[in-house]
Design an enzyme around this catalytic site. Structure first.
Site, PDB file in Angstrom:
ATOM      1  CE  LYS A  20     -19.508  16.079 -26.829  1.00 31.05           C
ATOM      2  NZ  LYS A  20     -20.308  15.314 -27.789  1.00 31.05           N
ATOM      3  NE  ARG A  96     -25.545  19.120 -25.665  1.00 30.18           N
ATOM      4  CZ  ARG A  96     -24.895  18.114 -25.088  1.00 30.18           C
ATOM      5  NH1 ARG A  96     -24.137  18.329 -24.044  1.00 30.18           N
ATOM      6  NH2 ARG A  96     -24.996  16.905 -25.570  1.00 30.18           N
ATOM      7  NE  ARG A 135     -22.401   6.581 -25.583  1.00 32.47           N
ATOM      8  CZ  ARG A 135     -22.361   7.903 -25.727  1.00 32.47           C
ATOM      9  NH1 ARG A 135     -21.207   8.512 -25.911  1.00 32.47           N
ATOM     10  NH2 ARG A 135     -23.474   8.595 -25.727  1.00 32.47           N
ATOM     11  NE  ARG A 168     -25.400   8.899 -22.708  1.00 33.39           N
ATOM     12  CZ  ARG A 168     -24.848  10.039 -23.114  1.00 33.39           C
ATOM     13  NH1 ARG A 168     -23.550  10.227 -22.988  1.00 33.39           N
ATOM     14  NH2 ARG A 168     -25.584  10.978 -23.651  1.00 33.39           N
ATOM     15  NE  ARG A 179     -27.787  12.152 -27.239  1.00 34.41           N
ATOM     16  CZ  ARG A 179     -27.310  10.901 -27.198  1.00 34.41           C
ATOM     17  NH1 ARG A 179     -28.102   9.863 -27.449  1.00 34.41           N
ATOM     18  NH2 ARG A 179     -26.063  10.687 -26.918  1.00 34.41           N
TER      19      ARG A 179
HETATM   20  P1  AMP Z   1     -24.184  14.328 -23.177  1.00 40.09           P
HETATM   21  O1  AMP Z   1     -23.749  13.395 -22.101  1.00 40.09           O
HETATM   22  O2  AMP Z   1     -23.256  15.516 -23.340  1.00 40.09           O
HETATM   23  O3  AMP Z   1     -24.453  13.633 -24.487  1.00 40.09           O
HETATM   24  O4  AMP Z   1     -25.590  14.950 -22.699  1.00 40.09           O
HETATM   25  C1  AMP Z   1     -26.706  14.123 -22.469  1.00 40.09           C
HETATM   26  C2  AMP Z   1     -27.943  14.985 -22.317  1.00 40.09           C
HETATM   27  O5  AMP Z   1     -27.803  15.854 -21.172  1.00 40.09           O
HETATM   28  C3  AMP Z   1     -28.259  15.918 -23.466  1.00 40.09           C
HETATM   29  O6  AMP Z   1     -28.926  15.270 -24.547  1.00 40.09           O
HETATM   30  C4  AMP Z   1     -29.146  16.948 -22.759  1.00 40.09           C
HETATM   31  O7  AMP Z   1     -30.445  16.428 -22.504  1.00 40.09           O
HETATM   32  C5  AMP Z   1     -28.438  17.096 -21.420  1.00 40.09           C
HETATM   33  N1  AMP Z   1     -27.397  18.139 -21.509  1.00 40.09           N
HETATM   34  C6  AMP Z   1     -26.046  17.951 -21.436  1.00 40.09           C
HETATM   35  N2  AMP Z   1     -25.379  19.116 -21.582  1.00 40.09           N
HETATM   36  C7  AMP Z   1     -26.332  20.069 -21.743  1.00 40.09           C
HETATM   37  C8  AMP Z   1     -26.292  21.475 -21.958  1.00 40.09           C
HETATM   38  N3  AMP Z   1     -25.130  22.152 -22.037  1.00 40.09           N
HETATM   39  N4  AMP Z   1     -27.475  22.130 -22.102  1.00 40.09           N
HETATM   40  C9  AMP Z   1     -28.655  21.468 -22.022  1.00 40.09           C
HETATM   41  N5  AMP Z   1     -28.761  20.154 -21.838  1.00 40.09           N
HETATM   42  C10 AMP Z   1     -27.620  19.438 -21.695  1.00 40.09           C
END
Ligand code: AMP
Length: 222
Positions: A20, A96, A135, A168, A179
């Site tokens: 993404k 989400r 990554r 990360r 996740r």
């Molecule tokens: P990402 O960078 O999209 O993989 O998000 C990393 C982490 O941020 C996720 O595993 C959640 O802990 C938090 N996070 C990101 N987007 C959301 C969301 N829409 N709702 C809740 N937590 C989020």
């Protein structure tokens, strides 16, 4: 028609590691949309040591979702600012959950806007693990690399801005599995709704990023 309604809202969906972020970089470059990714916003809060960042850090590290009362206002406020300024928005990682979807739709309706198209990136789990565990990301400009498949020219240094690359905190196997479960259980039902509305476009993501992007770009130009 309000200014907001004329600007598009596009969303990218896919399990962690489906590409993404990489696709978002290309969409932003070609179409000039504003990339709104709550994960990036939260990581920025952590970096700046804010209260929000401190509260979110351990939740994120465990691969769990941050609560809606934090996420919903944080993201919709930014969506509103961009649409009102006439800029299209690219959502990456939001909504989400079904409650987040409903909150966002209510908000968009209140400003005369709606989601126009969502891309569903599909990829097998085994491919995801190897992508995520290798990554590397740039904490400064957000560029994404991979130790094996897309290494930076100088090891550990961002090609784009020269900052030191990091892994990360949540790119460890336990967190990745958590996740993925969250995606399957909480995010997948959102896609079922968009599919029912005829707004979801399936994209086979286990191909090289240029080919994946060609499909996305073609659809966005329509
Ligand atoms: P990402 O960078 O999209 O993989 O998000 C990393 C982490 O941020 C996720 O595993 C959640 O802990 C938090 N996070 C990101 N987007 C959301 C969301 N829409 N709702 C809740 N937590 C989020």
């Amino acid at each position: 028609m309000s200014t907001a309604a004329k600007a598009a809202v596009v969303a990218l969906f896919g399990p962690p590691g489906s590409g993404k972020g990489t696709q978002a970089e290309r969409i932003v470059e070609e179409f000039g949309t504003t990339h709104l990714a709550p994960g990036n916003m939260l990581r920025d809060e952590i970096k700046r040591g804010t209260d929000l960042g401190k509260a979110a850090e351990s939740i994120m590290k465990a691969g769990k979702l941050v609560t809606d009362d934090v996420i919903n206002p944080m993201v919709t406020r930014r969506i509103g600012e961009e649409l009102k300024a006439g800029r299209a928005v690219l959502l990456d990682g939001y909504p989400r959950t079904i409650p987040q979807l409903e909150y966002m739709e209510q908000y968009l309706a209140s400003i005369g806007a709606q989601v126009s198209v969502v891309f569903r990136l599909e990829i097998a789990i085994e491919a995801l693990l190897s992508r995520l565990l290798g990554r590397l990301t740039c904490p400064k400009c957000g560029a994404i690399y991979h130790e094996k498949t897309k290494p930076p020219v100088k090891p550990g240094v961002c090609d784009a801005c020269g900052a030191g690359l990091v892994k990360r905190q949540d790119d460890n196997e336990q967190s990745v599995r958590q996740r993925m479960d969250a995606y399957r259980q909480q995010t997948q039902p959102i896609l079922d709704r968009f599919e029912a509305e005829g707004k979801a476009v399936l994209v086979e993501a286990d191909r090289d990023p240029v080919t994946v992007y060609a499909d996305i770009s073609r659809r966005l130009r329509q």
